[in-house]
Motif scaffolding. Structure first.
Motif, short mmCIF file in Angstrom:
data_model
loop_
_atom_site.label_atom_id
_atom_site.label_comp_id
_atom_site.label_asym_id
_atom_site.label_seq_id
_atom_site.Cartn_x
_atom_site.Cartn_y
_atom_site.Cartn_z
N ALA A 1 -21.00 -1.39 -24.25
CA ALA A 1 -20.58 -0.58 -24.94
C ALA A 1 -19.53 -0.72 -25.61
CB ALA A 1 -19.95 1.02 -23.95
N ALA A 2 -19.51 -1.84 -25.47
CA ALA A 2 -17.99 -2.53 -26.61
C ALA A 2 -16.48 -1.94 -26.63
CB ALA A 2 -18.81 -2.72 -28.17
N VAL A 3 -16.34 -1.33 -25.50
CA VAL A 3 -15.46 -0.33 -25.91
C VAL A 3 -13.89 -1.52 -25.23
CG1 VAL A 3 -16.39 1.51 -25.15
CG2 VAL A 3 -15.54 0.30 -23.29
N GLU A 4 -12.30 -0.63 -25.42
CA GLU A 4 -11.40 -1.67 -24.97
C GLU A 4 -11.43 -1.01 -23.27
OE1 GLU A 4 -8.04 -1.29 -27.19
OE2 GLU A 4 -9.25 -2.16 -29.23
N TYR A 5 -10.99 -2.10 -22.63
CA TYR A 5 -10.76 -2.01 -20.63
C TYR A 5 -9.78 -3.56 -21.16
CZ TYR A 5 -13.86 -5.39 -18.74
OH TYR A 5 -15.15 -6.13 -18.83
N MET A 6 -8.97 -2.92 -19.86
CA MET A 6 -7.88 -3.66 -19.51
C MET A 6 -8.52 -3.63 -17.50
SD MET A 6 -4.18 -4.50 -19.38
CE MET A 6 -3.38 -2.51 -19.42
N CYS A 7 -8.25 -4.99 -17.07
CA CYS A 7 -8.34 -5.17 -15.86
C CYS A 7 -6.99 -5.30 -14.89
CB CYS A 7 -9.79 -6.00 -15.55
SG CYS A 7 -10.04 -6.27 -13.42
N LEU A 8 -6.37 -5.20 -14.12
CA LEU A 8 -5.40 -5.58 -13.05
C LEU A 8 -6.05 -5.75 -11.81
CD1 LEU A 8 -2.96 -3.19 -14.89
CD2 LEU A 8 -4.09 -5.23 -15.92
N SER A 9 -5.20 -6.56 -11.90
CA SER A 9 -4.89 -7.20 -9.82
C SER A 9 -3.61 -6.95 -9.32
CB SER A 9 -5.25 -8.51 -9.61
OG SER A 9 -6.31 -9.15 -10.37
N HIS A 10 -3.79 -5.76 -8.50
CA HIS A 10 -2.73 -5.31 -7.15
C HIS A 10 -2.67 -5.40 -6.07
CE1 HIS A 10 -5.54 -2.26 -7.45
NE2 HIS A 10 -5.31 -1.70 -8.58
N PRO A 11 -1.64 -5.23 -5.49
CA PRO A 11 -1.96 -5.16 -3.79
C PRO A 11 -3.16 -3.99 -3.40
CG PRO A 11 0.51 -5.14 -4.58
CD PRO A 11 -0.26 -4.84 -6.27
N PRO A 12 -3.33 -4.26 -2.36
CA PRO A 12 -4.70 -3.01 -1.81
C PRO A 12 -3.72 -2.17 -2.03
CG PRO A 12 -4.73 -5.00 -0.15
CD PRO A 12 -3.25 -5.34 -1.64
N ALA A 13 -5.30 -1.13 -2.49
CA ALA A 13 -4.78 0.40 -2.63
C ALA A 13 -6.00 1.01 -1.84
CB ALA A 13 -4.33 0.67 -4.23
N PHE A 14 -6.00 1.75 -0.80
CA PHE A 14 -6.88 2.40 -0.59
C PHE A 14 -6.65 4.12 -0.70
CE2 PHE A 14 -6.22 -1.54 2.21
CZ PHE A 14 -7.14 -1.97 2.69
N THR A 15 -6.19 4.56 -1.80
CA THR A 15 -6.21 5.73 -2.37
C THR A 15 -5.89 5.80 -3.35
OG1 THR A 15 -3.65 6.35 -1.61
CG2 THR A 15 -5.04 6.67 0.16
N ALA A 16 -6.04 7.27 -4.12
CA ALA A 16 -5.58 6.97 -5.79
C ALA A 16 -4.34 7.09 -5.94
CB ALA A 16 -6.80 7.82 -6.18
N GLN A 17 -3.59 7.54 -4.90
CA GLN A 17 -2.26 7.16 -4.92
C GLN A 17 -1.41 6.16 -5.14
OE1 GLN A 17 -0.19 9.90 -6.15
NE2 GLN A 17 -0.64 11.75 -4.46
N GLU A 18 -2.23 5.07 -4.06
CA GLU A 18 -0.88 4.07 -3.76
C GLU A 18 -1.73 3.19 -5.22
OE1 GLU A 18 -2.93 2.26 -0.47
OE2 GLU A 18 -2.17 3.58 0.25
N LEU A 19 -2.99 3.47 -6.13
CA LEU A 19 -2.75 2.83 -7.04
C LEU A 19 -1.95 3.37 -7.83
CD1 LEU A 19 -5.13 1.04 -8.79
CD2 LEU A 19 -6.63 3.01 -9.16
N ALA A 20 -1.65 4.75 -8.19
CA ALA A 20 -0.22 4.56 -8.67
C ALA A 20 0.47 4.32 -8.85
CB ALA A 20 -1.29 6.12 -8.72
N HIS A 21 0.98 3.76 -7.48
CA HIS A 21 2.34 3.37 -7.25
C HIS A 21 1.87 1.81 -7.93
CE1 HIS A 21 5.69 2.11 -4.94
NE2 HIS A 21 5.03 1.25 -4.33
N HIS A 22 1.36 1.58 -7.33
CA HIS A 22 1.14 -0.05 -7.42
C HIS A 22 0.99 -0.64 -8.71
CE1 HIS A 22 0.76 -1.04 -3.35
NE2 HIS A 22 -0.12 -0.59 -3.27
#
Length: 201
Positions: free
Chosen positions: A13-34
């Motif tokens: 689709a040629a859209v801009e996106y960024m992939c980040l690595s972070h500590p394990p996040a098992f909920t969306a709230q944990e992802l927001a924190h990391h």
């Protein structure tokens, strides 16, 4: 690296996106924190059974589902949280609980909280508990074409109650009562409201 199917789709689709690595996040709230961004910009992906079919519901990490309202707005009595054992095979190369909010890639309808559409950018699990994708909300909506759940308040009357209308290329479902509920109001949840934060943790 994001799940291969998602990566191929975004690259094509040629859209801009960024992939980040972070500590394990098992909920969306944990992802927001990391990743250190507001939970309102992080997508919580929930798989539901709707009239006997799997569907995807996406909302801010800080929100929960009001099952009674969701049932009414979708005009069905047959809606429930899907059993992960029944849908995990639908998401090849994805860890359970880390499915990206691209139901269209996996043969599922996608229902999206209007609150997400108001954010400039979104972050979501990329098929792994240790990787996330960040992209513009406008690109997400264009690629997924979800059905938008209107978040009108109890005191507002929608133009087309329990109807459907187009909003920015996506279908919008209108209802006078928001079927989703900010988690910050958890202490005032009605008795019939189910809290998904523990159900999908």
């Amino acid at each position: 690296m994001p799940a291969q199917q998602l990566k191929d789709f975004l690259d094509e689709a040629a859209v801009e996106y960024m992939c980040l690595s972070h500590p394990p996040a098992f909920t969306a709230q944990e992802l927001a924190h990391h990743v250190k961004i507001a939970g309102d910009r992080v997508v919580k992906t929930v798989i539901i059974e709707l009239d006997g079919k799997m569907a995807m519901l996406v909302m801010p990490a800080t929100w929960r589902i009001r099952w009674d309202r969701l049932s009414r707005i979708l005009d069905t009595d047959f809606i429930d949280l899907a059993d992960e054992q029944e849908f995990k095979d639908r998401f090849p190369n994805c860890e359970v609980g880390a499915m990206p909010p691209f139901g269209n890639l996996f043969g599922m309808s996608v229902y999206c909280s209007e609150a997400l559409t108001e954010q400039p950018e979104l972050a979501f699990a990329a098929g792994s508990h240790t990787e996330s994708v960040h992209m513009k909300t406008s690109d997400f909506l264009t690629l997924v074409q979800p059905m938008i759940l209107n978040q009108a308040s109890k005191n507002q009357e929608p133009r087309n109650p329990r109807g459907w209308r187009k909003v920015g290329g996506a279908l919008k479902i209108c209802d006078p009562v928001n079927p989703l509920w900010p988690a910050t109001k958890a202490t005032r949840l009605p008795p019939r409201v189910a809290c998904l934060s523990c159900a999908i943790a």
